[in-house]
Motif scaffolding. Structure first.
Motif, PDB file in Angstrom:
ATOM      1  N   GLU A  84       0.754  -1.147   0.052  1.00  0.00           N
ATOM      2  CA  GLU A  84       0.129   0.020  -0.082  1.00  0.00           C
ATOM      3  C   GLU A  84       0.861   1.226   0.245  1.00  0.00           C
ATOM      4  O   GLU A  84       0.497   2.125  -0.664  1.00  0.00           O
ATOM      5  N   THR A  87       2.219   2.011  -3.470  1.00  0.00           N
ATOM      6  CA  THR A  87       1.272   2.491  -4.224  1.00  0.00           C
ATOM      7  C   THR A  87       1.042   3.983  -4.122  1.00  0.00           C
ATOM      8  O   THR A  87       0.868   4.891  -4.945  1.00  0.00           O
ATOM      9  N   ASP A 104      -1.400  -0.708 -10.771  1.00  0.00           N
ATOM     10  CA  ASP A 104      -2.789  -1.808 -11.154  1.00  0.00           C
ATOM     11  C   ASP A 104      -2.569  -2.974 -10.528  1.00  0.00           C
ATOM     12  O   ASP A 104      -3.544  -3.607  -9.699  1.00  0.00           O
ATOM     13  N   ARG A 107      -2.514  -2.889  -6.818  1.00  0.00           N
ATOM     14  CA  ARG A 107      -3.776  -2.710  -6.202  1.00  0.00           C
ATOM     15  C   ARG A 107      -4.622  -4.269  -6.235  1.00  0.00           C
ATOM     16  O   ARG A 107      -5.321  -4.599  -5.376  1.00  0.00           O
TER      17      ARG A 107
END
Length: 126
Positions: A84, A87, A104, A107
Motif C-alpha cells: 500500500e 502504491t 494496477d 492494487r
C-alpha cells in the motif's frame, strides 16, 4: 500460459490477479527496485546475494517460485502495508502506461491479499 494468484477457498467468484510469466518477472523486478535492490543480484535470480540480507517484507513474494506453492495469511498481512505504501508513493510519479500497469497490479494483489486475510485462506500460485 501464465501465472495466477488466487485465494485457496474454492470460490470461483473470489478475486485473483494474473500475469504472463514474463509480466510477473517484470512486476517483481519493479517491486525489488522500489525496495532498493536489483532482483538480478539475488540468489535464485542470477546473483549471489542471499535473501536474508534484503530488508523487505516483500521477500516472500519476491523470492517465491513462479508456479506452485502458496503464501500464508500471516505473510500477506506482513506485506500489505508495504504494498500500500508503494502504491501511495508511486501514484504521483509520471511513468506512463508501464507505471500505471504496475500500480494496477499492486492494487489487484492487495485486493486478493485482503480477501485472503478476511477469509483466513492462503494465496495459491497456479
Amino acid at each position: 500460459m501464465g501465472l495466477m494468484l488466487s485465494p485457496g477457498d474454492d470460490d470461483v467468484t473470489s478475486p485473483d490477479v494474473s500475469w504472463s510469466y514474463t509480466g510477473f518477472n517484470m512486476f517483481r523486478e519493479w517491486l525489488a527496485q522500489a525496495e532498493g535492490f536489483t532482483l538480478a543480484e539475488m540468489n535464485g535470480f542470477g546473483g549471489d546475494r542471499v535473501w536474508s540480507s534484503a530488508s523487505t517484507p516483500l521477500a516472500p513474494l519476491l523470492d517465491h517460485p513462479d508456479h506452485d506453492g502458496s503464501l500464508a495469511p500471516a505473510q500477506c498481512a506482513a506485506m500489505l502495508p508495504r504494498l500500500e505504501a508503494i502504491t501511495d508513493q508511486r501514484q504521483h510519479e509520471y511513468g506512463g502506461p508501464v507505471l500505471g500497469r504496475r500500480l494496477d497490479d499492486v492494487r489487484q494483489l492487495v485486493t486478493v491479499m485482503e480477501y485472503c486475510l478476511e477469509k483466513d485462506v492462503e494465496i495459491i500460485f497456479c
